[in-house]
Design an enzyme around this catalytic site. Structure first.
Site, PDB file in Angstrom:
ATOM      1  NE  ARG A 181      77.871  48.316 -95.743  1.00  0.00           N
ATOM      2  CZ  ARG A 181      77.085  48.867 -96.626  1.00  0.00           C
ATOM      3  NH1 ARG A 181      76.882  48.270 -97.782  1.00  0.00           N
ATOM      4  NH2 ARG A 181      76.451  49.977 -96.341  1.00  0.00           N
ATOM      5  CE1 TYR A 356      75.028  67.930 -99.548  1.00  0.00           C
ATOM      6  CE2 TYR A 356      74.929  66.129 -97.991  1.00  0.00           C
ATOM      7  CZ  TYR A 356      74.623  66.661 -99.225  1.00  0.00           C
ATOM      8  OH  TYR A 356      73.895  65.925-100.108  1.00  0.00           O
TER       9      TYR A 356
HETATM   10  P1  FAD Z   1      66.715  73.717-100.336  1.00  0.00           P
HETATM   11  O1  FAD Z   1      66.100  72.430-100.725  1.00  0.00           O
HETATM   12  O2  FAD Z   1      67.968  74.142-101.015  1.00  0.00           O
HETATM   13  O3  FAD Z   1      65.617  74.851-100.537  1.00  0.00           O
HETATM   14  C1  FAD Z   1      65.907  76.222-100.379  1.00  0.00           C
HETATM   15  C2  FAD Z   1      64.971  77.001-101.275  1.00  0.00           C
HETATM   16  O4  FAD Z   1      65.134  78.386-101.005  1.00  0.00           O
HETATM   17  C3  FAD Z   1      65.271  76.811-102.756  1.00  0.00           C
HETATM   18  O5  FAD Z   1      64.094  76.442-103.436  1.00  0.00           O
HETATM   19  C4  FAD Z   1      65.784  78.178-103.208  1.00  0.00           C
HETATM   20  O6  FAD Z   1      65.427  78.492-104.538  1.00  0.00           O
HETATM   21  C5  FAD Z   1      65.076  79.094-102.218  1.00  0.00           C
HETATM   22  N1  FAD Z   1      65.760  80.371-102.044  1.00  0.00           N
HETATM   23  C6  FAD Z   1      67.076  80.554-101.742  1.00  0.00           C
HETATM   24  N2  FAD Z   1      67.360  81.875-101.694  1.00  0.00           N
HETATM   25  C7  FAD Z   1      66.211  82.530-101.969  1.00  0.00           C
HETATM   26  C8  FAD Z   1      65.879  83.909-102.067  1.00  0.00           C
HETATM   27  N3  FAD Z   1      66.798  84.871-101.938  1.00  0.00           N
HETATM   28  N4  FAD Z   1      64.582  84.247-102.355  1.00  0.00           N
HETATM   29  C9  FAD Z   1      63.643  83.284-102.538  1.00  0.00           C
HETATM   30  N5  FAD Z   1      63.919  81.961-102.457  1.00  0.00           N
HETATM   31  C10 FAD Z   1      65.187  81.591-102.180  1.00  0.00           C
HETATM   32  N6  FAD Z   1      69.795  64.554 -99.323  1.00  0.00           N
HETATM   33  C11 FAD Z   1      69.460  63.266 -99.026  1.00  0.00           C
HETATM   34  O7  FAD Z   1      68.949  62.982 -97.927  1.00  0.00           O
HETATM   35  N7  FAD Z   1      69.658  62.256 -99.934  1.00  0.00           N
HETATM   36  C12 FAD Z   1      70.185  62.482-101.181  1.00  0.00           C
HETATM   37  O8  FAD Z   1      70.331  61.547-101.961  1.00  0.00           O
HETATM   38  C13 FAD Z   1      70.565  63.836-101.500  1.00  0.00           C
HETATM   39  N8  FAD Z   1      71.120  64.109-102.687  1.00  0.00           N
HETATM   40  C14 FAD Z   1      71.474  65.403-102.988  1.00  0.00           C
HETATM   41  C15 FAD Z   1      72.044  65.659-104.247  1.00  0.00           C
HETATM   42  C16 FAD Z   1      72.427  66.965-104.582  1.00  0.00           C
HETATM   43  C17 FAD Z   1      73.064  67.238-105.930  1.00  0.00           C
HETATM   44  C18 FAD Z   1      72.225  68.022-103.645  1.00  0.00           C
HETATM   45  C19 FAD Z   1      72.638  69.424-103.985  1.00  0.00           C
HETATM   46  C20 FAD Z   1      71.643  67.758-102.410  1.00  0.00           C
HETATM   47  C21 FAD Z   1      71.268  66.453-102.065  1.00  0.00           C
HETATM   48  N9  FAD Z   1      70.666  66.158-100.834  1.00  0.00           N
HETATM   49  C22 FAD Z   1      70.334  64.854-100.529  1.00  0.00           C
HETATM   50  C23 FAD Z   1      70.422  67.220 -99.824  1.00  0.00           C
HETATM   51  C24 FAD Z   1      69.006  67.828 -99.918  1.00  0.00           C
HETATM   52  O9  FAD Z   1      68.819  68.410-101.175  1.00  0.00           O
HETATM   53  C25 FAD Z   1      68.880  68.889 -98.808  1.00  0.00           C
HETATM   54  O10 FAD Z   1      69.017  68.263 -97.552  1.00  0.00           O
HETATM   55  C26 FAD Z   1      67.539  69.628 -98.784  1.00  0.00           C
HETATM   56  O11 FAD Z   1      67.031  69.942-100.040  1.00  0.00           O
HETATM   57  C27 FAD Z   1      67.752  70.925 -98.001  1.00  0.00           C
HETATM   58  O12 FAD Z   1      66.513  71.537 -97.767  1.00  0.00           O
HETATM   59  P2  FAD Z   1      66.423  73.107 -97.496  1.00  0.00           P
HETATM   60  O13 FAD Z   1      64.983  73.420 -97.299  1.00  0.00           O
HETATM   61  O14 FAD Z   1      67.360  73.483 -96.415  1.00  0.00           O
HETATM   62  O15 FAD Z   1      67.016  73.807 -98.789  1.00  0.00           O
END
Ligand code: FAD
Length: 379
Positions: A181, A356
């Site tokens: 920027r 991601y």
């Molecule tokens: P998740 O939130 O990963 O949920 C999946 C769930 O399934 C988990 O609770 C897990 O325990 C459960 N699970 C998996 N396998 C099993 C199984 N075999 N049996 C039972 N349960 C299971 N996004 C943003 O928009 N802004 C941010 O600033 C940001 N920062 C981030 C920082 C980090 C370090 C990380 C890792 C991610 C970040 N994200 C951010 C991304 C955000 O976390 C994800 O977009 C979102 O949480 C994904 O949602 P989900 O439901 O797909 O998966």
């Protein structure tokens, strides 16, 4: 298994945003879901808890940012946002720089004061590096976009720590679009809507899952009873790792993992900012979050800080970041083809799709799935 599977329309594996939105929307339409969650808390990586009145994000800093008004309105029905704007500071061996790269960074790096001077400096460094043609790797890509000084001090070591590989071995597409920027604007994101929930993210999940048509069993891993679940539930929404679902039969997909270390310090303000990135190779962590600054807290005498250490993934660790390079994308396609053959299992979310996704993308994707699932019913 201690529940009557016949009671449910859906088994949802994972209580992150994808699974929870699905359950909430299904319940609105009179459908009953059982959510199984292997962790002890719901909310997936959005889970937050309170410590000394401060909302601590257990799985790394989560800032909600989006241009999607539908998604923004949707999440706002569950919580108010506090207007937090992410403004990151980088610490390179004790030198401080504003991120993302903007006029403040250029002034701190070179003393330049106008956009014209900054553009000239970047062009000179780009030319001196002599990179011609298509950049072959991340290093060449970064230098050709922003010059050598910023690459060395703010990109190289940080990226290598993050991915566990040399910048020359990383594909250039990872930083195809570097935010550059020519204004004095430290806002990390370009999106129109941004913030952190006033009372943490966990209240969102409490509200989403309070329906009597939703049962949640924490501490239950899908793989402990996989065959029973597959045989007995009419439909499964699976948000875990796709390669693990198929017992890694084509091989493991690669992920990066992260280890978090938190401490409480008797202070109202330790680092003066919510996020400080450590961009040198010697510091083993990539960033430090001071949670009270996300909450805009005033004096209480305690501050909670968390350090983020990137680490290689193996099956004993949490998979946080998919490595979407060519090799893994090819492997993922094989799993995707297998997934498509299973008519009663829907793969969703970040791990189910090996993408991601930011939170707003997961919200958007879950709402699309709901639309498809209940097509006709909503009219
Ligand atoms: P998740 O939130 O990963 O949920 C999946 C769930 O399934 C988990 O609770 C897990 O325990 C459960 N699970 C998996 N396998 C099993 C199984 N075999 N049996 C039972 N349960 C299971 N996004 C943003 O928009 N802004 C941010 O600033 C940001 N920062 C981030 C920082 C980090 C370090 C990380 C890792 C991610 C970040 N994200 C951010 C991304 C955000 O976390 C994800 O977009 C979102 O949480 C994904 O949602 P989900 O439901 O797909 O998966």
């Amino acid at each position: 298994m201690k529940y009557n599977t016949k009671d449910y329309d859906y088994l949802i594996v994972g209580s992150g945003p994808y699974g929870s939105i699905f359950a909430y929307e299904a319940a609105k339409r009179g459908k009953r879901s059982l959510i199984i969650e292997k962790r002890q808390n719901v909310g997936g990586n959005m889970y937050t808890h309170k410590k000394h009145g401060i909302n601590v994000h257990d799985f790394g800093a989560h800032i909600f940012h989006t241009d999607n008004k539908e998604v923004w309105d949707y999440i706002n029905q569950f919580t108010e946002f506090n207007g937090y704007i992410n403004q990151v500071v980088a610490n390179y061996k004790g030198e401080l720089y504003n991120l993302p790269f903007n006029m403040n960074t250029f002034y701190q790096m070179w003393g330049v004061k106008t956009p014209e001077e900054a553009a000239k400096k970047i062009a000179e460094q780009r030319e001196a590096a002599g990179i011609s043609g298509m950049p072959k790797n991340l290093e060449e890509q970064a230098i050709s976009l922003i010059g050598t000084d910023i690459y060395i001090k703010l990109i190289k070591d940080y990226t290598e720590k993050q991915w566990g590989r040399k910048a020359t071995e990383l594909p250039s597409f990872i930083i195809r679009r570097l935010p550059v920027r020519y204004t004095f604007d430290n806002n990390y994101f370009n999106h129109r809507y941004q913030g952190v929930p006033v009372d943490g993210y966990s209240v969102i999940f409490k509200k989403m899952l309070e329906s009597e048509l939703i049962d949640v069993k924490c501490g239950n891993d899908f793989f402990d009873d996989k065959e029973i679940y597959l045989n007995e539930f009419p439909k499964i929404v699976y948000t875990g790792m796709i390669d693990s679902f198929f017992d890694y039969k084509f091989g493991e997909l690669e992920y990066r993992s992260v280890r978090f270390e938190s401490e409480t310090i008797d202070s109202n303000n330790v680092q003066g900012n919510a996020v400080i990135n450590y961009t040198d190779a010697e510091t083993p962590f990539t960033r430090v979050m001071e949670w009270r600054h996300f909450d805009k807290k005033s004096d209480e005498g305690k501050s909670v800080l968390t350090k983020e250490f990137p680490q290689d993934w193996d099956r004993s660790k949490e998979a946080y970041y998919p490595v979407n390079d060519q090799k893994n994308s090819k492997l993922f396609k094989l799993y995707r083809l297998e997934a498509d053959k299973l008519k009663n299992v829907h793969f969703g979310g970040r791990l189910g799709n090996y993408q991601y996704y930011d939170m707003d993308q997961v919200f958007g994707a879950a709402l699309k799935t709901i639309e498809k699932e209940f097509k006709g019913m909503d009219k």
